[in-house]
Enzyme design. Structure first.
Site: not given
Length: 419
Positions: A43, A45, A154, A181, A222, A243, A351
């Site tokens: 993961h 971003d 995500e 999420h 999540h 993650h 992350d």
């Protein structure tokens, strides 16, 4: 004479059979593991960072070196090509995240925009980046020295409660979807929202089944514990936590509880340990809760004066700095997973570029070797480190693809089109 020859022979054997201290040092073991099996991280971003920082306008954006991207309100990016190389990153799931507060129709559009920006970024650096459609392409690119990539959605809001959109996202290159999420979706509960569905709805189970059929990995970071259990029961292919930490080390709702871990092992899945300090470290989590309480108190104290509340909160921050998280805390989560479900079910999901801070020594994507040195110090073998780096994630990816291949004769799951 025979005795002397024997002694010489034994000495020569010892020199050839016993590695030097440098060869067996934790640093040497970690380096050997990462050279043989570069990191396949679950993961990152970067796509959202591009939207937040430059509105996806990237023709002049320098992704070779992003260390100068700090602004007044943002830290510098964690990721660039130079640091990916230093960190021994060989493959990366790029997260095409959009906020879970976005309505579903807008979320679908924004997700496509995030897929587009990542595709455009990769296309600018063909010698160093690529997007893979399957495990074979990914491994080929890794062997060629590129950072091989795949896309991950995500949050289930990004498909607009539509299996047709899910299938089309797969066609655009998406190879996993995190079911929720920070908020619930109409068919699944999040870990950080009030429960609505007690896990998955019937449609949520269809989402999992269709992901299995087409070869998209079910990601359970999540989601609520009930959603984890429901998805594990419904999935016929290995799942991932892209993650997440473990609750036994830090009791955060985003982490995986011990009650779920046996089902992850039975499923053949993987928990990819996150680096976000609030998920890793109980002291950091406690500090965050105290700060949240103080912020709420100040808003109540100064209802008509937000400037005073902000100034007082800043003074509180200055007097109460957040604790620093060490690399050892990441290793503690990995240790717990190894003890409970075995090393074959552990990966890494940093992350990066989705968090404000990271463990000391792992402040950006160049920091993976520090973790591998710590694990080697704790007695992890080179073979175990290779599994954690990328071997386990490759196994999961191949198993999901193999399951999908066996479903080739199965028709798509159909649901009535929304009016």
């Amino acid at each position: 004479m025979k005795k002397a020859s024997l002694l010489v022979g034994l000495a020569a054997f010892a020199l050839t059979a016993t590695p030097t201290a440098a060869q067996t040092s934790p640093e040497a073991v970690a380096e050997a593991a990462l050279r043989k099996a570069p990191v396949f991280d679950g993961h990152n971003d970067v796509p959202w960072a591009l939207r937040a920082r430059v509105d996806n306008v990237i023709n002049d954006f320098d992704f070779v070196d992003t260390t100068d991207t700090a602004t007044e309100d943002r830290i510098a990016m964690h990721t660039d090509l130079n640091r990916l190389r230093r960190g021994h990153v060989g493959a990366q799931f790029w997260s095409v995240y959009v906020p879970s507060t976005t309505n579903e129709a807008k979320a679908v559009q924004q997700t496509i925009e995030q897929i587009d920006v990542m595709r455009r970024l990769v296309a600018r650096y063909p010698a160093r980046l690529m997007l893979a459609g399957d495990a074979a392409e990914l491994e080929k690119a890794m062997k060629a020295g590129k950072v091989a990539g795949m896309l991950g959605i995500e949050g289930g809001h990004s498909i607009g409660s539509s299996l047709a959109v899910l299938r089309e996202m797969y066609g655009m290159g998406v190879r996993y979807m995190t079911l929720t999420h920070g908020r619930n979706v109409p068919w699944a509960d999040s870990a950080t929202d009030a429960p609505e569905h007690d896990g998955l709805t019937d449609f949520g189970r269809q989402v999992v089944q269709e992901m299995n059929r087409i070869g998209m990995i079910v990601d359970l970071s999540h989601v609520s514990e009930a959603t984890m259990q429901d998805a594990l029961a419904a999935s016929r292919a290995p799942v991932m936590f892209s993650h997440s930490g473990v609750r036994a080390v830090n009791d955060h709702p985003r982490n995986v509880p011990d009650s779920v871990l046996p089902a992850v092992k039975a499923n053949g899945g993987i928990v990819m340990v996150v680096f976000l300090p609030g998920f890793l470290d109980a002291d950091v989590r406690a500090h965050g809760l105290r700060r949240t309480a103080e912020e709420a108190r100040l808003k109540a104290m100064y209802p008509g004066d937000p400037a005073a509340a902000a100034a007082t909160l800043k003074a509180w921050d200055d007097a109460n700095p957040a604790p620093k998280t060490q690399v050892a805390r990441v290793a503690d989560h990995i240790d717990h997973l190894k003890r409970t479900i075995g090393v074959d079910h552990i990966g890494l999901g940093g992350d990066y570029d989705g968090m404000d801070s990271a463990p000391v020594g792992m402040e950006d994507v160049a920091g993976y070797p520090a973790l591998f040195v710590e694990l080697a110090r704790r007695g992890y073998s080179q073979a175990e480190l290779e599994k954690i780096a990328s071997g386990n994630m490759l196994r999961v990816l191949k198993a999901v693809e193999a399951h999908a291949a066996r479903q080739k004769g199965q028709p798509p799951i159909e649901t009535p089109a929304a009016s």
